[in-house]
Design a protein around this motif. Structure first.
Motif, PDB file in Angstrom:
ATOM      1  N   LEU A 138     -26.779 -17.328  31.639  1.00  0.00           N
ATOM      2  CA  LEU A 138     -25.367 -17.730  32.124  1.00  0.00           C
ATOM      3  C   LEU A 138     -24.976 -18.533  31.099  1.00  0.00           C
ATOM      4  O   LEU A 138     -25.371 -18.964  29.961  1.00  0.00           O
ATOM      5  CB  LEU A 138     -25.630 -18.717  33.328  1.00  0.00           C
ATOM      6  CG  LEU A 138     -26.391 -20.115  33.159  1.00  0.00           C
ATOM      7  CD1 LEU A 138     -25.297 -20.998  32.907  1.00  0.00           C
ATOM      8  CD2 LEU A 138     -27.103 -20.182  34.539  1.00  0.00           C
ATOM      9  N   GLU A 139     -23.683 -18.494  31.393  1.00  0.00           N
ATOM     10  CA  GLU A 139     -22.617 -19.345  30.349  1.00  0.00           C
ATOM     11  C   GLU A 139     -21.801 -20.049  31.312  1.00  0.00           C
ATOM     12  O   GLU A 139     -21.139 -19.672  32.258  1.00  0.00           O
ATOM     13  CB  GLU A 139     -21.797 -18.179  29.508  1.00  0.00           C
ATOM     14  CG  GLU A 139     -21.044 -18.764  28.467  1.00  0.00           C
ATOM     15  CD  GLU A 139     -20.458 -17.639  27.691  1.00  0.00           C
ATOM     16  OE1 GLU A 139     -19.176 -17.937  27.240  1.00  0.00           O
ATOM     17  OE2 GLU A 139     -21.028 -16.784  27.236  1.00  0.00           O
ATOM     18  N   GLY A 140     -21.672 -21.368  30.926  1.00  0.00           N
ATOM     19  CA  GLY A 140     -20.889 -22.338  31.778  1.00  0.00           C
ATOM     20  C   GLY A 140     -20.891 -23.701  31.059  1.00  0.00           C
ATOM     21  O   GLY A 140     -21.628 -24.047  29.962  1.00  0.00           O
ATOM     22  N   PRO A 141     -20.161 -24.427  31.622  1.00  0.00           N
ATOM     23  CA  PRO A 141     -20.079 -25.817  31.031  1.00  0.00           C
ATOM     24  C   PRO A 141     -21.245 -26.785  31.261  1.00  0.00           C
ATOM     25  O   PRO A 141     -21.833 -26.632  32.306  1.00  0.00           O
ATOM     26  CB  PRO A 141     -18.920 -26.509  31.880  1.00  0.00           C
ATOM     27  CG  PRO A 141     -18.866 -25.645  33.336  1.00  0.00           C
ATOM     28  CD  PRO A 141     -19.367 -24.381  32.790  1.00  0.00           C
ATOM     29  N   PRO A 142     -21.549 -27.605  30.362  1.00  0.00           N
ATOM     30  CA  PRO A 142     -22.856 -28.307  30.476  1.00  0.00           C
ATOM     31  C   PRO A 142     -22.762 -29.383  31.491  1.00  0.00           C
ATOM     32  O   PRO A 142     -23.867 -29.753  32.113  1.00  0.00           O
ATOM     33  CB  PRO A 142     -22.732 -29.144  29.093  1.00  0.00           C
ATOM     34  CG  PRO A 142     -21.776 -28.578  28.401  1.00  0.00           C
ATOM     35  CD  PRO A 142     -20.747 -27.808  28.973  1.00  0.00           C
ATOM     36  N   SER A 143     -21.713 -29.574  32.152  1.00  0.00           N
ATOM     37  CA  SER A 143     -21.655 -30.629  33.303  1.00  0.00           C
ATOM     38  C   SER A 143     -22.432 -30.139  34.560  1.00  0.00           C
ATOM     39  O   SER A 143     -22.589 -30.697  35.546  1.00  0.00           O
ATOM     40  CB  SER A 143     -20.082 -30.710  33.632  1.00  0.00           C
ATOM     41  OG  SER A 143     -19.433 -29.759  34.293  1.00  0.00           O
ATOM     42  N   ILE A 144     -22.669 -28.729  34.494  1.00  0.00           N
ATOM     43  CA  ILE A 144     -23.218 -28.050  35.792  1.00  0.00           C
ATOM     44  C   ILE A 144     -24.679 -28.356  35.873  1.00  0.00           C
ATOM     45  O   ILE A 144     -25.381 -28.113  36.961  1.00  0.00           O
ATOM     46  CB  ILE A 144     -22.815 -26.468  36.152  1.00  0.00           C
ATOM     47  CG1 ILE A 144     -23.505 -25.857  34.921  1.00  0.00           C
ATOM     48  CG2 ILE A 144     -21.440 -26.483  36.083  1.00  0.00           C
ATOM     49  CD1 ILE A 144     -23.350 -24.257  35.339  1.00  0.00           C
TER      50      ILE A 144
END
Length: 106
Positions: free
Chosen positions: A54-60
């Motif tokens: 996956l690719e996403g913000p580190p905050s998740i």
């Protein structure tokens, strides 16, 4: 198995709700766990392994770790940061200086 598919569907939906883009889902198969794991008042010796790219913000990461920790069908969870390879921008075609080549041959 239908219950495995339901867990994966819940997990992928939770990731997408938090802003992640799921690139790939890979089933690594069912195998023996490296050691006995007690989770949700059960002892587990075998488990199904899945890899979600996956690719996403580190905050998740922290919210997903909490979400997966409460899911009774998930025994262990982990996030691994995948290094992003740098891509170099093409500077275009560099014109050759033919005059220097002709002078060098003389």
């Amino acid at each position: 198995k239908p219950e495995t598919a339901a867990v994966l569907k819940r997990t992928v939906e939770a990731l997408m709700e938090r802003g992640a883009v799921v690139r790939n889902l890979e089933n690594l198969g069912e195998r023996s766990l490296p050691y006995k794991i007690s989770k949700h008042k059960e002892r587990h010796r075998r488990g199904g392994y899945f890899l979600i790219d996956l690719e996403g913000p580190p905050s998740i990461v922290s919210t997903m770790m909490d979400h997966l920790g409460r899911d009774i069908d998930v025994i262990r969870r982990a996030f691994i940061k995948h290094p992003v390879s740098k891509t170099e921008e093409c500077s275009g075609i560099i014109p050759a200086n033919y005059e220097d080549k002709l002078i060098a041959k003389k």
